[in-house]
Design an enzyme around this catalytic site. Sequence first.
Site, PDB file in Angstrom:
ATOM      1  CG  ASP A  67      28.810   4.783   5.663  1.00 36.96           C
ATOM      2  OD1 ASP A  67      27.776   5.483   5.731  1.00 36.96           O
ATOM      3  OD2 ASP A  67      29.392   4.550   4.585  1.00 36.96           O
ATOM      4  CG  ASP A 204      28.916   8.518   0.758  1.00 35.06           C
ATOM      5  OD1 ASP A 204      30.143   8.498   0.884  1.00 35.06           O
ATOM      6  OD2 ASP A 204      28.163   7.705   1.321  1.00 35.06           O
ATOM      7  CG  HIS A 262      33.159   5.781   0.973  1.00 34.04           C
ATOM      8  ND1 HIS A 262      32.223   5.292   0.106  1.00 34.04           N
ATOM      9  CD2 HIS A 262      32.500   6.066   2.117  1.00 34.04           C
ATOM     10  CE1 HIS A 262      31.041   5.289   0.704  1.00 34.04           C
ATOM     11  NE2 HIS A 262      31.187   5.745   1.930  1.00 34.04           N
TER      12      HIS A 262
END
Length: 301
Positions: A67, A204, A262
């Site tokens: 992603d 992330d 996100h």
Amino acid sequence: MSVREFVVLGTASQVPTRHRNHNGYLLRWDGEGILFDPGEGTQRQMLRAGVAAHDINRICITHFHGDHSLGLAGVIQRINLDQVPHPVAAHYPASGQKFFERLRYATAYRETVPITEEPVCEDGPVAQGASYLLETRRLSHPVESFGYRITEPDGRRMVPELLARHGIKGPDVGRIQREGKLDGVPLDAVSEPRPGQRFAFVMDTRLCTGVEELAEGCDMLVIESTFLDEDERLATDHGHLTAGQAARVAQEAGVRHLVLTHFSQRYTDPAEFERQARAAGFEGELTVAADLMRVPLPKRG
């Protein structure tokens, strides 16, 4: 006129939804464009957002989960198809070199534009732009991941009242800026410090030192908030942040404008991310990112 704005191309975590594309973000910084984490569909989102391949000078990949990187193949091929007239630099974790090469050469195409591969191995400066320094910090995720920080050098702002007091006007203003002194009057006497702008991009990660260092003193912090606070344990297990965690980092770091993005598909109400960020104590400007949104960087303090 210089333009500094953040263009949101996609905001979904892991899988796209009806309203959110996979990740993709472009930072316009004066005459340069820095593309962050192009997930699937980025090329089409660029078209919808009015972003051209010619706008891209750098590509920054935080890590090689799909992603955040599967759109790289299409973007690179579009850069070549449109014969972008300048070289493009690509920054990405060195441990993902094989993934970068697979994406760069996923299919046959004619290479017309130099793509400079600049893999990231450690924390620190990785590039010097015309008006900024690009740095990285290691993050905490199941695969190697780096966040990016852009820092403009500090400068000085001319103060009209002080210039008038010393009788400096017209071309002499430029002279004293260039030379640092004019007829015995130092630059410090007619100006004041102007802190350079700071921008950070944090995807992330769990909470870690790298997150704190990237966020410190930023005018704008773009940061993942995949989960809401009630799912903090799940966030930690999967190497992510909650809205409250991201907001507390921003508040403690003195961030002026916080951009949350996100988002997990499990949540349907974007307003809840803002409520939890405010409940965590963040008092600055706050944006819950949506696809195709344009967010101007705050004016210099």
